[in-house]
Design a protein around this motif. Sequence first.
Motif, PDB file in Angstrom:
ATOM      1  N   ASN B 209       0.807  -1.218   0.000  1.00  0.00           N
ATOM      2  CA  ASN B 209       0.000   0.000   0.000  1.00  0.00           C
ATOM      3  C   ASN B 209       0.843   1.273   0.000  1.00  0.00           C
ATOM      4  OD1 ASN B 209      -2.520  -1.277   0.061  1.00  0.00           O
ATOM      5  ND2 ASN B 209      -2.349  -1.625   2.252  1.00  0.00           N
ATOM      6  N   TYR B 210       2.092   1.134   0.448  1.00  0.00           N
ATOM      7  CA  TYR B 210       2.991   2.294   0.467  1.00  0.00           C
ATOM      8  C   TYR B 210       3.204   2.872  -0.927  1.00  0.00           C
ATOM      9  CZ  TYR B 210       4.934   2.030   5.255  1.00  0.00           C
ATOM     10  OH  TYR B 210       5.130   2.070   6.609  1.00  0.00           O
ATOM     11  N   VAL B 213       0.626   5.503  -2.291  1.00  0.00           N
ATOM     12  CA  VAL B 213       0.538   6.765  -1.542  1.00  0.00           C
ATOM     13  C   VAL B 213       1.857   7.534  -1.624  1.00  0.00           C
ATOM     14  CG1 VAL B 213       1.150   5.875   0.754  1.00  0.00           C
ATOM     15  CG2 VAL B 213      -0.335   7.844   0.560  1.00  0.00           C
ATOM     16  N   PHE B 214       2.995   6.800  -1.634  1.00  0.00           N
ATOM     17  CA  PHE B 214       4.281   7.479  -1.799  1.00  0.00           C
ATOM     18  C   PHE B 214       4.332   8.189  -3.145  1.00  0.00           C
ATOM     19  CE2 PHE B 214       5.720   6.461   2.070  1.00  0.00           C
ATOM     20  CZ  PHE B 214       6.646   5.448   2.287  1.00  0.00           C
ATOM     21  N   GLU B 216       1.811   9.259  -4.968  1.00  0.00           N
ATOM     22  CA  GLU B 216       0.929  10.433  -4.988  1.00  0.00           C
ATOM     23  C   GLU B 216       1.509  11.569  -4.154  1.00  0.00           C
ATOM     24  OE1 GLU B 216      -2.714   8.756  -3.594  1.00  0.00           O
ATOM     25  OE2 GLU B 216      -3.202   7.866  -5.529  1.00  0.00           O
ATOM     26  N   TRP B 217       2.126  11.216  -3.036  1.00  0.00           N
ATOM     27  CA  TRP B 217       2.738  12.222  -2.175  1.00  0.00           C
ATOM     28  C   TRP B 217       3.927  12.867  -2.877  1.00  0.00           C
ATOM     29  CZ3 TRP B 217       5.303  10.793   3.176  1.00  0.00           C
ATOM     30  CH2 TRP B 217       5.735  11.973   3.811  1.00  0.00           C
ATOM     31  N   ILE B 220       3.668  16.143  -4.910  1.00  0.00           N
ATOM     32  CA  ILE B 220       3.600  17.504  -4.358  1.00  0.00           C
ATOM     33  C   ILE B 220       4.905  17.930  -3.683  1.00  0.00           C
ATOM     34  CG2 ILE B 220       1.107  17.588  -4.050  1.00  0.00           C
ATOM     35  CD1 ILE B 220       1.541  16.918  -1.085  1.00  0.00           C
ATOM     36  N   GLU B 221       5.888  17.037  -3.649  1.00  0.00           N
ATOM     37  CA  GLU B 221       7.145  17.375  -2.986  1.00  0.00           C
ATOM     38  C   GLU B 221       8.233  17.654  -4.013  1.00  0.00           C
ATOM     39  OE1 GLU B 221       7.498  17.828   0.153  1.00  0.00           O
ATOM     40  OE2 GLU B 221       5.631  16.960   0.919  1.00  0.00           O
ATOM     41  N   MET B 224      11.796  15.894  -1.690  1.00  0.00           N
ATOM     42  CA  MET B 224      11.531  14.545  -1.161  1.00  0.00           C
ATOM     43  C   MET B 224      11.014  13.599  -2.240  1.00  0.00           C
ATOM     44  SD  MET B 224       9.612  15.485   2.374  1.00  0.00           S
ATOM     45  CE  MET B 224       9.088  13.844   2.804  1.00  0.00           C
ATOM     46  N   PHE B 399      15.087   6.221   1.233  1.00  0.00           N
ATOM     47  CA  PHE B 399      14.595   7.065   2.327  1.00  0.00           C
ATOM     48  C   PHE B 399      15.641   8.102   2.723  1.00  0.00           C
ATOM     49  CE2 PHE B 399      10.685   5.207   2.734  1.00  0.00           C
ATOM     50  CZ  PHE B 399      10.662   3.889   3.171  1.00  0.00           C
TER      51      PHE B 399
END
Lengths: 393, 402
Positions: B209-210, B213-214, B216-217, B220-221, B224, B399
């Motif tokens: 599931n990460y 969402v990663f 999509e996130w 906007i970054e 990162m 990371f």
Amino acid sequence: DTSLAEANSFSPSLPISPSSMINQYKFEDEPELKDLFITVDDPESHITAIETFITYRVVTKTSRGEFDSCEYEVRRRYQDFLWLKSKLEEAHPTLIIPPLPEKFIMKGMVERFSDEFIETRRKALHKFLNRIADHPTLTFNEDFKIFLTAQAWELSSHKKQGPGLLSRMGQTVRAVASSVRGGVKNRPEMFTEMNDYMETFSHKINVLDKIAHRIYKEEREYFNEMKEYGPIHTLWSASEEDIADSLKGVASCIDKCCKATEKRMAGLSESLLPIIHEYVLYSEILMGVLKRRDQIQSELDSKVDALANKKADKDLFSEEIGKLEDKVECANNALKADWDRWKQNMRYDMRSAFTSVADNNLHYYEECLATWETFLASQTEDHHREEDSEDRP
Amino acid sequence: MEDCLAKKMEITVSEAEKRTGRNAMNMQETYTAYLIETRAVESQNEGQCSPVDSLWRRYSEFELLRNYLLVTYPHIVVPPLPEKRADFVWHKLSADNMDPDFVERRRIGLENFLLRVASHPVLCRDKIFYSFLTQEGGWKEMVNETGFQLKADSRLKALNATFRVKNPDKRFTELKHYSDELQSVISHLLRVRARVADRLYGVYKVHGNYGRVFSEWSAIEKEMGDGLQSAGHHMDVYAASIDDILEEEEHYADQLKEYLFYAEALRAVCRKHELMQYDLEMAAQDLTSKKQQCEELATGTMRTFSLKGMTSKLFGQETPEQREAKIKVLEEQIQEGEEQLKSKNLEGRDFVKSAWADIERFKEQKNHDLKEALISYAVMQISMCKKGIQVWTNAKECFSKM
């Protein structure tokens, strides 16, 4: 001293851009010289006729001149933290005030005063105070100082002064009203971008929160099953002769891996879950801050409109408008600087949290690998020994 | 094991095929047929490849073969068949017999069964077994003609029935106890293993599931974004890796299952001994009572109560002629009984001897196989750990670039 280590885990304050050099800010041109150390510990239960509540010990060590002493020890309850937060919000409507742990956990699994709940809350309260201490502006807030230093009765009497509940409610009402009006006309591009960013961020961080909790839950259920798995092999070994040692070896490996998985779970719970949760709360706070900025701006805008329409009392209005323009500029600059700082912190926090998770998993797999490799070596050793003994006449 | 069939013949169950046909009640049914291929093993000098013979068999025919072997060789621990229905499944595996994974694992299990029989010093010589491998048509009729069903002792199937045996061979009693324990502990182990597999699957899959969402996130970054995006990819790899890991583990579970079913075969041999001993004791008891009756009639005394005795007392004694006739019949029966007892005794001793020899052979095989299985389990765990280390090392790097 682990409390110091935690305090230092907050990101260093970065120098603010020259464009926001206003007297509200301290221009930091050197890395932080930490002169305020705060710990929150020692939860204690208090039972009165009316209620039961918990107080926490707040210890402050400082070298700052404005503090009369260099060490303070006070006891504070959750209500007191709530009070502090609302005072900070009042004083700095467009600064990002750190999140407080929630009043209740509605997950149904943690009781109000269970040890787990209290400990989680204690850690969050500790973080809350340290984040304020690290904030270039908030750290010098007067109410903050009183919070850290005043004895219980002093704090109570101080709390009774100043704008009360009604004024706070008024602020909330105005904020809601302005959002109902559907945004602000003259909102600078930057803040629209921030708004868009926060909407997406808020959604994503909530999804991450759910995922992180899911992972924890799955790991715990795996751990529960594993607990039963090893002992069956030991039980089996009792009926066997030749393979008893191999079976006991497997049992021991599984038990060790089981303990390792428990450590992994604990790591997740300490390094990732609280951070993600804080940023869930942060996203709400930031949406609130953006709304308050909009609201300050709309105060100005409505006055400007009124002036344009009325054309009377120009002088009076222009003075008011002047003040409001200043207010808006201050608010905007404050928010911009704090936003940049928040983003840096967020990046640092996320990076370190996820890196910790990766480390946890690496330790877990490395430990399990070592366990099984040792077992395998012992088995093949025996095998060769057996083969040799068979070859002998 | 020098001249067992397995050394002379290559046996494989190479394919499985879905078939439709009509069953005994002329109703349409779907079943799976398995292709058995055999080839004579040539000695190295000849260097020629002999032709492959093949025929198709379905599961029920394997069952028939095994039942025949069970009845015909009661002193042998007959290798078990793979399970008829998928048992001990965890949620991802279906319990459907038509599921391709299940069919594949069954194919391997059937091949393993044939190889076990072919490498057994006694069973490999059986003609019915040989025909099973080589004769396509008429095999079923051949088996039924042996009349083995008539020889089958229905009492063997009654697992719960106890026989009050006074002097069983202690080794068999212990062995039966062992087979019960083995069956119980392996069942328990397989059940928990299935639950553990289920949970492990959950842990891996939820990391998948990460990825989304990663991604999509990261949109906007600025700084990162790259780290998040590539970390998400590694989380996807991690989540996907569990499928192969658990598939391999199924083979391990199958190895344990084989010994779970072997426990039943062990118990069957012990039961057979019990039954033989029981029959022996019953026959001896019967003989003793007949001898006693004979004595009583001859001496005219009645040591034990008998209805006949009572009625004769009430309604008058027998005539001496009647008594003589009875004694003669009894004497004949006694002689028969003594001969039978003798042969039963011999049978019993032969059984114990040959059964125990096979049991020793089985024990060695079991210890070897189970130890190998445990080692292979360790190897699997090691492989899983190494994969985990690789993925998380990559993820950590991503990371750290956030």
